[in-house]
Each structure stands twice: as C-alpha cells, then as structure tokens.
Design an enzyme around this catalytic site. Structure first.
Site, PDB file in Angstrom:
ATOM      1  N   LEU A  44      26.772  11.297  42.530  1.00  0.00           N
ATOM      2  CA  LEU A  44      25.753  10.686  41.670  1.00  0.00           C
ATOM      3  C   LEU A  44      26.429   9.928  40.521  1.00  0.00           C
ATOM      4  O   LEU A  44      26.212  10.208  39.358  1.00  0.00           O
ATOM      5  CB  LEU A  44      24.780  11.753  41.143  1.00  0.00           C
ATOM      6  CG  LEU A  44      23.429  11.241  40.654  1.00  0.00           C
ATOM      7  CD1 LEU A  44      22.589  10.741  41.824  1.00  0.00           C
ATOM      8  CD2 LEU A  44      22.655  12.338  39.915  1.00  0.00           C
ATOM      9  N   GLY A  45      27.262   8.950  40.910  1.00  0.00           N
ATOM     10  CA  GLY A  45      27.884   8.072  39.918  1.00  0.00           C
ATOM     11  C   GLY A  45      27.037   6.824  39.744  1.00  0.00           C
ATOM     12  O   GLY A  45      25.813   6.860  39.920  1.00  0.00           O
TER      13      GLY A  45
ATOM     14  N   SER B  90      27.593  16.576  43.311  1.00  0.00           N
ATOM     15  CA  SER B  90      28.608  15.826  42.567  1.00  0.00           C
ATOM     16  C   SER B  90      29.672  16.812  42.152  1.00  0.00           C
ATOM     17  O   SER B  90      29.483  18.020  42.305  1.00  0.00           O
ATOM     18  CB  SER B  90      27.991  15.167  41.321  1.00  0.00           C
ATOM     19  OG  SER B  90      27.934  13.761  41.485  1.00  0.00           O
ATOM     20  N   ARG B  91      30.769  16.294  41.623  1.00  0.00           N
ATOM     21  CA  ARG B  91      31.825  17.218  41.174  1.00  0.00           C
ATOM     22  C   ARG B  91      31.276  18.213  40.163  1.00  0.00           C
ATOM     23  O   ARG B  91      31.600  19.376  40.171  1.00  0.00           O
ATOM     24  CB  ARG B  91      32.991  16.447  40.548  1.00  0.00           C
ATOM     25  CG  ARG B  91      34.027  16.022  41.561  1.00  0.00           C
ATOM     26  CD  ARG B  91      35.033  15.081  40.947  1.00  0.00           C
ATOM     27  NE  ARG B  91      34.380  13.896  40.383  1.00  0.00           N
ATOM     28  CZ  ARG B  91      35.034  12.822  39.991  1.00  0.00           C
ATOM     29  NH1 ARG B  91      36.346  12.790  40.072  1.00  0.00           N
ATOM     30  NH2 ARG B  91      34.395  11.783  39.499  1.00  0.00           N
TER      31      ARG B  91
ATOM     32  N   GLY C 246      29.993   4.752  51.071  1.00  0.00           N
ATOM     33  CA  GLY C 246      31.175   5.178  50.296  1.00  0.00           C
ATOM     34  C   GLY C 246      32.447   4.663  50.950  1.00  0.00           C
ATOM     35  O   GLY C 246      32.812   3.496  50.818  1.00  0.00           O
ATOM     36  N   ARG C 247      33.114   5.542  51.691  1.00  0.00           N
ATOM     37  CA  ARG C 247      34.281   5.178  52.492  1.00  0.00           C
ATOM     38  C   ARG C 247      34.165   5.905  53.831  1.00  0.00           C
ATOM     39  O   ARG C 247      33.671   7.026  53.902  1.00  0.00           O
ATOM     40  CB  ARG C 247      35.598   5.579  51.805  1.00  0.00           C
ATOM     41  CG  ARG C 247      35.971   4.729  50.599  1.00  0.00           C
ATOM     42  CD  ARG C 247      36.491   3.357  51.012  1.00  0.00           C
ATOM     43  NE  ARG C 247      36.943   2.572  49.878  1.00  0.00           N
ATOM     44  CZ  ARG C 247      36.177   1.760  49.172  1.00  0.00           C
ATOM     45  NH1 ARG C 247      34.904   1.635  49.459  1.00  0.00           N
ATOM     46  NH2 ARG C 247      36.682   1.058  48.165  1.00  0.00           N
TER      47      ARG C 247
ATOM     48  N   GLU D  52      38.627   0.647  59.849  1.00  0.00           N
ATOM     49  CA  GLU D  52      38.089  -0.717  59.829  1.00  0.00           C
ATOM     50  C   GLU D  52      39.174  -1.734  60.194  1.00  0.00           C
ATOM     51  O   GLU D  52      40.329  -1.553  59.808  1.00  0.00           O
ATOM     52  CB  GLU D  52      37.536  -1.012  58.420  1.00  0.00           C
ATOM     53  CG  GLU D  52      36.319  -0.152  58.113  1.00  0.00           C
ATOM     54  CD  GLU D  52      35.870  -0.253  56.654  1.00  0.00           C
ATOM     55  OE1 GLU D  52      36.416  -1.093  55.903  1.00  0.00           O
ATOM     56  OE2 GLU D  52      34.978   0.510  56.263  1.00  0.00           O
TER      57      GLU D  52
ATOM     58  N   HIS E  15      31.223  -3.374  56.286  1.00  0.00           N
ATOM     59  CA  HIS E  15      31.750  -3.085  54.935  1.00  0.00           C
ATOM     60  C   HIS E  15      31.500  -4.260  53.985  1.00  0.00           C
ATOM     61  O   HIS E  15      32.422  -4.812  53.391  1.00  0.00           O
ATOM     62  CB  HIS E  15      33.249  -2.758  54.982  1.00  0.00           C
ATOM     63  CG  HIS E  15      33.723  -2.066  53.726  1.00  0.00           C
ATOM     64  ND1 HIS E  15      34.869  -1.307  53.667  1.00  0.00           N
ATOM     65  CD2 HIS E  15      33.193  -2.003  52.473  1.00  0.00           C
ATOM     66  CE1 HIS E  15      35.026  -0.819  52.435  1.00  0.00           C
ATOM     67  NE2 HIS E  15      34.016  -1.248  51.695  1.00  0.00           N
TER      68      HIS E  15
END
Length: 331
Positions: free
Chosen positions: A168-169, A190-191, A247-248, A277, A295
């Site tokens: 949740l950034g 989240s962290r 994200g990634r 990718e 992407h």
C-alpha cells in the site's frame, strides 16, 4: 575556459551525465537540455562498456538508469569511483545494488509518485477486463462467434468484491481509491500497518488472500518479496479468485501461477509484468480468463513529460548543491 559569465560552456566543460543504454525518456531530457549538461552515451563508444566506463571514471558524478536497462551492479559502481548520484526513472529499485550505493555514498533519485496514477489505472483496467471478460468478448465478436455461437460467457460483478492490495505505497493507494469508487472493499498487506488508512491490515499475505476475491500486487521486488505469491497463497485465493500484477513478475512464482490457472485452481489473472520479460509462458495464450500487457502500465506521453522534468530537476539540484527532488531513503 569562459571569458565572462555570459559565454556558453563547451560540451566538454558541461557537467557530465552518463547513460548506459538509449531510453526514450532520456532522449527527451537530452533534447531539451543539451546546452546544460554533457550527456555521455556508453553505447555509442566503440570501446566495450567496462573500458568506456574506466575512461570516464575520474569525472562522471551522475548516472541515469531505468528498470528496463542494465542492472546497476557493484561491478558498474566499482568502475565509477567518482559517482555521487544515480537517477533512475523507475519506481522500483530491484535493478540497483542498494547496499553498494550505500557503501559508496551514492545518492539515488527515483521516479517517486509519478507513475502511481497511470499504473493504478492499468491495475483497475486489468481487473475490470478479467472480471467482465472484455478482451475475451472482443475476440469473440471479431472471430464471428456472436453470429455462429450466440451468447458469450457471463462475467462477474466488480462492486462488492473484496480486493486485497499487496503493497500500500503510492501505487497501492491509488489502486484503492479507484476500486473503492467501483464499490469494492479494500484490505491490504504491507511491511507495516499504515496509521492513516482504515482498511483492514493483514500482516500475513496468505491470510489476505484467503479473505480476498482479488489480489492486486503493487509492491516492489526485493529478497523478501521474491516469489512471495507462492502456491499456498494462490490456493488460499481460490478457484474464483483473480490476481492482478502491476509490480514485478518475480513477486509471483510464475510456474505455480501458470499451473493454478491451467488447472482452474484460481479464477483468472491480469498481468502487466512477468518473470522473464519479454518472454511470457505460452500456456497463458490459450486462456480467456487471462489478460496480458507488455509491462507498459506506467508508459503514457504525459508520464514521460513529467518524468523528464523530474530528471532535469534532480540534475539541476545536484549540480547546484540543492536537495534532490525525489531522493530515495537508502538506510
């Protein structure tokens, strides 16, 4: 060199800014600012990259990079002992050796919040597409099946769905804002718990998945998040569950996700990022409940303009000893 303050500096006397590979955003930066900075292009030199870097080692203080270019490794940093600033046009920093930058005192400026809205738009779009079968029904009509086969499979209502946001950034918050408007209820992992939001917090991502109809991956990739979305998490999300990743690629164990999709153990996926990718698992191509994007969630002309302005702002700040506009905390 200059006889008076009004004489323009020659290219060699301008502050040097190094690029390792061509990039459309950096091309825009250079086009508008070649009178202020001397842009060095490693790929233009006939020398191998490491030899070229050695020739510039004493004088280059700034390096431009992006997540799509070569990773900024300890080896590259070692070849540039005078480096003081790395400007990257990505929100994620998984392509940068952060520990080595810290050890060498190299500051990092990132894209900060610039991508957040555009990436969140694509996350919401992928979710809508998967749940309402937009891409699949488009193919159905184009292939003439509406005439020959009749009605198309029904999609699923978006409003009322429980959406678990992983990370949740800046991006995650924008995703939450958009999906709340659709009537979804938001949960997150989240962290650490965010004191400024009222959404339910789940410290365990598997528990988040078990309580969600949709998982949206918005976090960065690092040692802790690599393959964080594993088979256990996917099975907790369940047969009706949808996963969206902006994200990634490597945050999800891609092989396990493909298996879950093929076996019908999860309901669908909207993917803008992949582990290897531009290679995408072929098994996904046949699945109508999977929507694929190359992407490009962050890539809009407006975004490029804002990004190039931020890069220039950071370069001007650095060379005039002012605070950077988007410095990353790298403690």
């Amino acid at each position: 060199m200059a006889h008076n303050n009004h004489t323009h500096l020659h290219g060699q006397d301008l502050p040097k800014v190094l690029q390792l590979l061509p990039n459309p955003c950096f091309a825009l930066v250079e086009a508008n600012n070649s009178h202020k900075f001397h842009f060095l292009k490693a790929w233009v030199s006939p020398l191998p990259q490491d030899q070229f870097l050695e020739t510039q080692a004493g004088s280059v203080q700034v390096l431009l990079s992006s997540a799509i270019g070569p990773p900024i490794t300890a080896q590259i940093l070692h070849l540039l002992p005078s480096l003081k600033l790395l400007v990257t046009i990505s929100a994620g920093l998984d392509h940068v050796d952060l520990a080595e930058c810290r050890a060498r005192g190299v500051a990092i400026a990132s894209a900060s919040k610039i991508f957040a809205e555009d990436v969140a738009d694509v996350a919401a779009g992928l979710l809508l597409d998967v749940m309402r079968n937009i891409s699949a029904s488009d193919r159905f009509v184009r292939d003439g099946f509406w005439v020959s086969k009749g009605d198309f499979a029904l999609g699923s209502k978006v409003g009322g769905k429980r959406v678990g946001i992983v990370g949740l950034g800046n991006i995650g918050l924008e995703v939450a804002k958009r999906l709340e408007a659709f009537g979804c209820s938001i949960l997150y992992n989240s962290r650490k718990k965010k004191p400024f939001v009222s959404y339910p917090f789940f410290p365990d991502v598997c528990e988040l998945a078990a309580n969600s109809d949709v998982l949206v991956i918005c976090c960065g990739l690092n040692a802790q998040t690599h393959h964080m979305i594993n088979k256990k998490v996917l099975l907790a999300l369940g047969r009706e569950g949808v996963i969206v990743n902006v994200g990634r690629g490597a945050i999800i164990d891609e092989k396990e996700m493909v298996q879950c999709l093929v076996r019908g153990e999860i309901g669908g996926a909207g993917l803008d990022v992949f582990e290897n990718e531009p290679h995408v698992p072929k098994e996904l191509f046949a699945l109508d409940n999977v929507v694929l994007s190359p992407h490009q969630a962050a890539l809009t002309p407006e975004c490029f303009t804002a990004l190039s302005e931020l890069v220039i702002g950071n370069l001007e700040a650095f060379f005039s000893n002012k605070p950077l506009l988007s410095q990353v905390e790298n403690n």
